[in-house]
Enzyme design. Structure first.
Site, short mmCIF file in Angstrom:
data_model
loop_
_atom_site.label_atom_id
_atom_site.label_comp_id
_atom_site.label_asym_id
_atom_site.label_seq_id
_atom_site.Cartn_x
_atom_site.Cartn_y
_atom_site.Cartn_z
N CYS A 114 -6.53 -8.97 1.88
CA CYS A 114 -7.62 -8.33 2.40
C CYS A 114 -8.93 -9.19 2.40
O CYS A 114 -9.77 -8.83 3.56
CB CYS A 114 -7.89 -7.14 1.44
SG CYS A 114 -6.68 -5.84 1.50
N PHE A 115 -9.38 -9.85 1.42
CA PHE A 115 -10.61 -10.14 1.33
C PHE A 115 -10.91 -11.05 2.89
O PHE A 115 -11.88 -11.00 3.45
CB PHE A 115 -11.03 -11.13 0.30
CG PHE A 115 -11.12 -10.48 -0.88
CD1 PHE A 115 -11.12 -8.94 -1.04
CD2 PHE A 115 -11.36 -10.89 -2.17
CE1 PHE A 115 -11.37 -8.20 -2.15
CE2 PHE A 115 -11.98 -10.35 -3.42
CZ PHE A 115 -11.81 -8.86 -3.32
N LEU B 137 -7.39 -0.22 -3.66
CA LEU B 137 -6.35 -0.97 -4.70
C LEU B 137 -6.47 -2.18 -5.01
O LEU B 137 -6.72 -3.24 -4.07
CB LEU B 137 -4.90 -0.48 -4.36
CG LEU B 137 -4.40 0.98 -3.85
CD1 LEU B 137 -3.00 0.84 -3.85
CD2 LEU B 137 -4.96 1.96 -5.02
N ARG C 69 0.05 -13.57 -0.55
CA ARG C 69 -0.61 -13.78 0.79
C ARG C 69 -2.05 -14.56 0.79
O ARG C 69 -2.91 -14.12 -0.26
CB ARG C 69 -0.71 -12.37 1.68
CG ARG C 69 0.47 -12.18 2.24
CD ARG C 69 0.26 -10.62 3.01
NE ARG C 69 0.30 -9.75 1.91
CZ ARG C 69 0.04 -8.20 1.99
NH1 ARG C 69 0.07 -7.89 3.30
NH2 ARG C 69 0.04 -7.75 0.89
N VAL D 101 0.99 -1.22 0.02
CA VAL D 101 -0.05 -0.04 0.08
C VAL D 101 0.77 1.42 0.21
O VAL D 101 0.80 2.25 -0.87
CB VAL D 101 -1.06 -0.02 1.22
CG1 VAL D 101 -1.53 1.41 1.15
CG2 VAL D 101 -1.84 -1.05 1.25
N ALA E 296 -15.32 -17.75 -11.82
CA ALA E 296 -15.19 -18.94 -11.11
C ALA E 296 -13.61 -19.21 -11.10
O ALA E 296 -12.87 -19.18 -12.06
CB ALA E 296 -16.02 -20.17 -11.30
N SER E 297 -13.27 -19.63 -9.87
CA SER E 297 -11.79 -20.03 -9.60
C SER E 297 -11.50 -20.94 -8.57
O SER E 297 -12.64 -21.30 -7.99
CB SER E 297 -10.75 -18.74 -9.36
OG SER E 297 -11.31 -18.29 -8.28
N GLU F 206 -7.54 2.33 1.36
CA GLU F 206 -7.05 2.11 0.12
C GLU F 206 -8.12 1.21 -0.40
O GLU F 206 -8.64 0.24 0.00
CB GLU F 206 -5.75 1.47 0.00
CG GLU F 206 -5.20 0.60 0.90
CD GLU F 206 -5.68 -0.86 0.25
OE1 GLU F 206 -5.89 -0.91 -1.08
OE2 GLU F 206 -5.74 -1.88 0.93
N SER G 240 -4.10 1.69 6.45
CA SER G 240 -4.22 0.40 6.60
C SER G 240 -5.89 0.12 6.79
O SER G 240 -6.55 1.02 7.06
CB SER G 240 -3.71 -0.02 7.91
OG SER G 240 -2.12 0.36 7.64
#
Length: 470
Positions: free
Chosen positions: A277-278, A164, A347, A14, A269-270, A162, A131
């Site tokens: 973050c999620f 991003l 990550r 960030v 789809a994956s 952010e 953050s």
């Protein structure tokens, strides 16, 4: 307050790109990014091809502004004292112990940062939360600043989260959908908001700069990521149903997304979402909801993470079953370690969880990623093994079954299965005829991103699995 000097604490994904773009767009500002990690600062000051953060377009910007009005330093106190405005862009991982373990954000770095700002400051400052933080963190920051500050020094705390997307961060900064600034509805608070608005309005249209109270700004960041992750988990849940019914997930996604009320974004789809973050932000939202007694709300959002875990887990099971059924060479190549293309950030990557599952089943794995270094890949594997309470001797044994390659063809050679986990463009360009010849039976491709041409691979003789396709 007139701003001449900006300090950003935290030289990561960030802080680095954000300050680089502000420096480019605001040449009259002197910006210094500080971090206690000397190795990271040395990389920012070093070879442009070896920056610690990979983002398309970032090195070009750094080449223009570094040493001109953008600087990188380990002298944290000195730069805090000099700056009129300070961005806090330090890590806020999920807590691993204590109250809120596994859900709440760990604010120890934020708290240390606030204390250091208070102790090093000799003049008034505008402090900006960059953050991702829980709601009402600004209140905690203000308390820390108040307790530790020198007399007659005032701090205004703003929230400026952010938004991003790694891999497109530079473009996101240039052409933001919105810039969100939260502050207090006081004379000094509104003045601080206006000061930050003026900086962003140098290149962002004023109508895209939204000002709110601090709490709305902090919560909006969590909700935005939760909503995006929810869409991914929603379509991933349907992909499993498509595989059972004969429907095609790409056709379903396209047709669903053409409804203007729904739209097509984040309906791909994956093998599962990753990134810093999620998952972290959703679990934070779950924790906050439970804190306020909103258990149904918490359960709803936690199910988004559960579906993501299920998606990665079930694909891992399919890979293992393919090996067990064939009773052959148990070597799997994992193509892609970054959680998405055009970043070197791994990550929460699905590859980490897949590798852990394969290693726990005595499978040998080969790994290739064009941007993620071997040292980080091995660190990721060690960390997840430790999180699963694996003993040191067993960790060494499992690591002995891991080989990281710098050449994709060497990586694939003699593997029985390829599991494609990151949608790097270069994977499409590979010589798949050559790959078929150098693989061992059963020559299976599990495409966790639906990136490749299924019919072409099958025409070459590959067995394939594509998400959401029977």
């Amino acid at each position: 307050m007139r701003i001449k000097n900006i300090c950003c604490i935290g030289a990561g994904f960030v802080g680095g790109p954000t300050m680089a773009v502000i420096a480019l767009k605001c040449p009259d500002l002197k910006i210094t990014v500080v971090d206690i990690n000397k190795k990271k600062i040395d990389l920012w000051n070093g070879d442009l091809d070896q920056l610690p953060v990979y983002e398309p377009g970032l090195s070009k910007i750094i080449s223009k502004v570094r040493g001109v009005n953008l600087f990188f330093s380990t002298e944290v106190d000195k730069e805090i004292e000099r700056a009129e405005m300070i961005f806090m862009a330090v890590n806020t991982p999920t807590k691993k112990e204590g109250e809120g373990k596994g859900y709440a954000a760990d604010l120890k770095f934020i708290e240390r940062c606030a204390k250091q700002i208070a102790e090093a400051s000799k003049s008034d400052k505008i402090i900006i939360e960059k953050s991702t933080l829980p709601v009402r963190t600004a209140e905690k920051i203000k308390n820390i600043l108040s307790v530790n500050k020198k007399k007659n020094i005032n701090f205004e705390v703003l929230s400026n989260p952010e938004f991003l997307a790694e891999g497109t961060a530079i473009n996101d900064l240039f052409k933001s959908d919105r810039v969100l600034i939260g502050g207090e509805n006081t004379t000094s608070g509104l003045m601080a908001i206006d000061t930050l608005v003026k900086i962003y309005s140098t290149w962002i249209p004023r109508e895209r700069i939204i000002t709110t109270n601090v709490w709305s700004s902090e919560l909006t960041k969590l909700v935005s990521n939760a909503m995006l992750a929810q869409r991914i988990s929603s379509i991933n849940s349907i992909s499993a149903l498509c595989e059972k019914t004969g429907a095609n997930i790409e056709e379903v996604s396209k047709a669903t997304g053409m409804d203007s009320r729904i739209g097509s974004s984040f309906l791909k789809a994956s093998i599962g979402f990753g990134g810093s973050c999620f998952k972290k932000d959703i679990l934070n939202l779950v924790y906050i909801s439970r804190h306020y007694g909103l258990n149904e709300v918490a359960n709803y959002w936690e199910s988004v993470v559960n579906i993501n875990n299920y998606q990665t887990e079930r694909i891992g099971e399919l890979v293992i079953n393919a090996l067990d059924y064939q009773n052959i060479n148990k070597t799997v190549t994992i193509l892609g370690w970054a959680f998405k293309k055009n970043t070197n950030d791994s990550r929460e990557s699905a590859s980490i969880y897949l590798a852990n599952k394969l290693l726990s089943n005595n499978i040998t794995i080969h790994i290739y990623d064009p941007m993620v270094k071997e040292s980080l890949i091995r660190e990721d594997i060690i960390n997840i093994l430790k999180e699963n309470n694996i003993e040191n001797e067993e960790i060494k044994l499992r690591l002995s079954r891991v080989t990281v390659f710098t050449n994709p063809y060497d990586c694939i050679k003699n593997s029985s299965i390829i599991s494609l986990c990151t949608e790097w463009d270069e994977f499409v360009e590979y010589d798949w005829k050559k790959i078929f010849k150098i693989m061992s039976d059963p020559k299976y491709v599990f495409d966790g991103r639906n990136l490749l041409d299924k019919l072409y691979l099958e025409s070459l003789g590959f067995r394939t699995f594509f998400i959401g396709k029977s």
